[in-house]
Design an enzyme around this catalytic site. Structure first.
Site, mmCIF file in Angstrom:
data_model
loop_
_atom_site.group_PDB
_atom_site.id
_atom_site.type_symbol
_atom_site.label_atom_id
_atom_site.label_comp_id
_atom_site.label_asym_id
_atom_site.label_seq_id
_atom_site.Cartn_x
_atom_site.Cartn_y
_atom_site.Cartn_z
ATOM 1 N N GLY A 1 0.818 -1.204 0.000
ATOM 2 C CA GLY A 1 0.000 0.000 0.000
ATOM 3 C C GLY A 1 0.848 1.249 0.000
ATOM 4 N N GLU B 1 -5.537 33.198 -10.718
ATOM 5 C CA GLU B 1 -6.381 32.291 -9.934
ATOM 6 C C GLU B 1 -7.836 32.361 -10.409
ATOM 7 O OE1 GLU B 1 -5.047 30.056 -8.195
ATOM 8 O OE2 GLU B 1 -3.043 30.952 -8.173
HETATM 9 ZN ZN ZN Z 1 -1.938 28.379 -11.357
#
Ligand code: ZN
Ligand code: ADP
Ligand code: MG
Length: 621
Positions: A210, A433
């Site tokens: 895992g 953004e």
């Molecule tokens: Zn970015």
């Protein structure tokens, strides 16, 4: 139970031996010295007393020293005594016929002789004692080193099993399937007879596979805890020593110890460090690793039936393990341990917040929801970070705010409020953004915008978060294409607002991730157009190894892969461009909000982006 059997109480004996040796050497030195002292006078020529008196009366001597019975005589014209003699017990020198006017007679008190010796002894014995002491000390430390050198081949296995650090299955949240598989191992250890009677062969090795931090080590310890048997733990990376043969001898030692303590568990953590496929190395191979691996195989084969030692091993790279390790009778059982899903994440978070004072309004469920992809260790880390943040803010209990901050810090590194951006950079970041947010919001198969911020974190200028609505195991091509477009949304927003050649390095990270995803799609997922449904999986590994052995496709295919990647990226850029240009009003609104508040949360983002639309040219279907 003995907490640390790797260091039995054998410490007393060798050090006493040490002392004996030291004293012996000291004694020898002293003896040599004392002998030397008494031997020295014999260098004087011994003469019978009658001869001495005759010579003295003839005026041949300048001085006679009388030490009790012994006479030390200096000849005329000489500085030091050269002759010795013994006077008769009954008669003094005069009585023996010595003419006192012919020679100087010095009677030394006998005690002064001894005090002479003593003084001499003190002044010359002292350095000898010093040297002796030094030697003794050197011996000791050399011996110490010797011990270390000798114990080099000893395993550094650690034993757990005392009540204090006992782990049981209930300490491990989630992982129901793994626990079920391991429950069987617990029963093998607890009731071996039951299986023996029916002629069942108890497995020798169980491989826990895992990703890192999913609780493999914890589960292995829990097996020991549940079965109430000792647990010897060693890490594969410890075997990788510089001297060939050390690893093998450690393995031997570890298994010997384990057999003595049976029933018990041997846990080999990070077994891929030694258990990698043999013979694939370059430059003569890794002798040490191979020897260690061979020794593990030999030891596992050497278990006799009913010995009841079970070897658990953990790895996150089962694919690189040597096939010999996986053969029947070795690690023939495999327990898969995955990243926790949402209910498991909640359970893990609850375990880790259990012992911490938490405010009533804290929403653990919501935290579990947004931590998709986190391992148990990440979640434990968030809980710990939250406690640290709460303590630093002098809170009496951990608040929702502390937890949010902790989550973001763990996910992308701490906020850096101190880093001042100039106004232009701030605006550029806000557009960047907002670009990610709008493209992600508008494209139908992208995730939901969670939060947009222009506060720099870790290495990034700002962040736009997307939260998948539920845990997904599979991803489709349309989904990946939308993700690619939103990854490029930042760079394209800069381009749209400032012009083609005024875009910045702020998008560097985005572009890299986009390129990785596109390559994954084409090469590993069969999601290209020309190369649809074909996989050109190249095994991960050392760069050189990959170049030498593992590229399983031709130059031409490599070229096609590159072309496919390129076309995925340019398609994504074009879609982002279309979306942003069509929704410029909302881009401005979100940018303004970001400049004002720096962070805008999900609900407000939705409100600001109200009225955005998906132009036909950007739609995939
Ligand atoms: Zn970015
Ligand atoms: P691995 O060996 O798989 O890398 P570990 O067993 O060392 O992971 O786990 C690291 C830490 O993560 C543990 O000490 C524990 O605090 C936490 N952790 C991981 N998985 C779980 C889980 N299922 N339940 C509770 N804690 C967990
Ligand atoms: Mg581990």
């Amino acid at each position: 139970m003995n907490a640390n059997p790797t260091k039995p109480s054998k410490h007393g004996a060798p050090s006493r031996n040490n002392k004996n040796w030291g004293w012996a050497i000291l004694a020898i030195f002293a003896a040599i010295f004392v002998a030397g002292f008494f031997v020295q006078p014999s260098q004087l020529k011994e003469k019978p007393i009658s001869e001495v008196i005759k010579a003295a009366n003839e005026g041949k001597y300048s001085k006679i020293e009388v030490h009790g019975q012994e006479l030390i005589i200096t000849e005329k014209g000489k500085k030091d005594p050269t002759i010795k003699s013994r006077q008769e017990e009954k008669a003094t020198l005069k009585e023996s016929g010595l003419n006192p006017s012919k020679v100087q007679v010095e009677v030394k008190p006998t005690s002064s002789t001894t005090s002479n010796i003593l003084g001499f002894a003190l002044t010359s014995l002292f350095p000898i004692i010093l040297i002796g002491g030094l030697l003794f000390w050197m011996m000791r430390s050399a011996q110490g080193q010797g011990n270390q050198a000798l114990s080099f081949g000893k395993s550094r296995a650690r034993l757990y099993g005392n009540e204090k650090d006992k782990v049981v299955f209930s300490d491990v949240a989630g992982q129901a399937e793994a626990k079920q598989d391991l429950q069987e191992v617990v029963e093998f250890l607890k009731f071996p007879k039951k299986f023996d009677k029916l002629g069942a062969r108890i497995p020798k090795g169980v491989l826990l596979v895992g990703p890192p931090g999913t609780g493999k080590t914890m589960l292995a310890r829990a097996v020991a805890g549940e079965a109430g048997v000792p647990f010897f733990s060693i890490s594969g990376s410890e075997f990788v020593e510089m001297f060939v043969g050390v690893g093998a001898s450690r393995v031997r030692d570890l298994f010997a110890k384990a057999k003595k303590n049976a029933p018990c568990i041997i846990f080999v953590d990070e077994i891929d460090a030694v258990g990698r496929r043999r013979g694939s190395g370059m430059g003569g191979g890794h002798d040490e690793r191979e020897q260690t691996l061979n020794q593990i195989l030999v030891e596992m084969d050497g278990f006799e039936q009913g010995q009841n030692v079970i070897v658990l091993a953990a790895t996150n790279r089962a694919d690189v393990l040597d096939p010999a390790l996986l053969r029947p009778g070795r690690f023939d059982r495999r327990v898969g341990i995955g990243l926790p899903d949402r209910p498991d994440r909640e359970a893990i978070l609850r375990i880790h917040f259990q012992k911490k004072p938490v405010a009533k309004d804290v929403d653990i469920d919501a935290l579990a929801a947004k931590t998709a992809g986190s391992s148990g260790a990440d979640l434990a880390n968030i809980a710990n970070e939250a406690a640290i943040i709460a303590a630093r803010r002098n809170h009496a209990e951990i608040t929702q705010e502390d937890i949010t901050e902790a989550f973001e810090r763990v996910a992308i590194g701490p906020e850096r409020k101190s880093k001042v951006m100039n106004e232009h950079e701030k605006e550029l970041t806000a557009y960047h953004e907002a670009g990610h947010a709008i493209v992600g919001h508008v494209l139908p198969d992208s995730d939901v915008v969670h939060k947009v911020t222009i506060i720099p974190r870790g290495g990034t200028g700002g962040v736009t978060w997307f939260i998948p609505p539920e845990d997904k195991s599979y991803h489709s091509i349309v989904e990946y294409k939308d993700v690619l477009a939103r990854m490029l949304g930042g760079r394209i927003a800069e381009e749209v607002k400032y012009g083609r050649d005024r875009v910045t390095t702020g998008a560097g990270n985005d572009l890299q991730k986009a390129a990785e995803l596109a390559r994954e799609m084409v090469a590993n997922q069969g999601m290209g157009t020309k190369l649809r449904d074909q996989v050109f999986h190249s095994e991960e590994g050392m760069m050189m190894e990959r170049m030498m052995h593992d590229r399983q496709y031709s130059e031409e295919t490599a070229k096609v892969i590159d072309q496919e990647v390129e076309s995925l990226i340019s398609e994504a850029a074009e879609r982002a461009r279309v979306v942003i240009k069509a929704n410029l009003a909302q881009l401005e609104k979100l940018k303004d909000a970001l400049l004002e508040k720096e962070t805008v949360e999900a609900a407000e983002v939705l409100q600001l982006l109200d009225g955005t639309h998906l132009p036909k040219t950007a739609a995939l279907y």
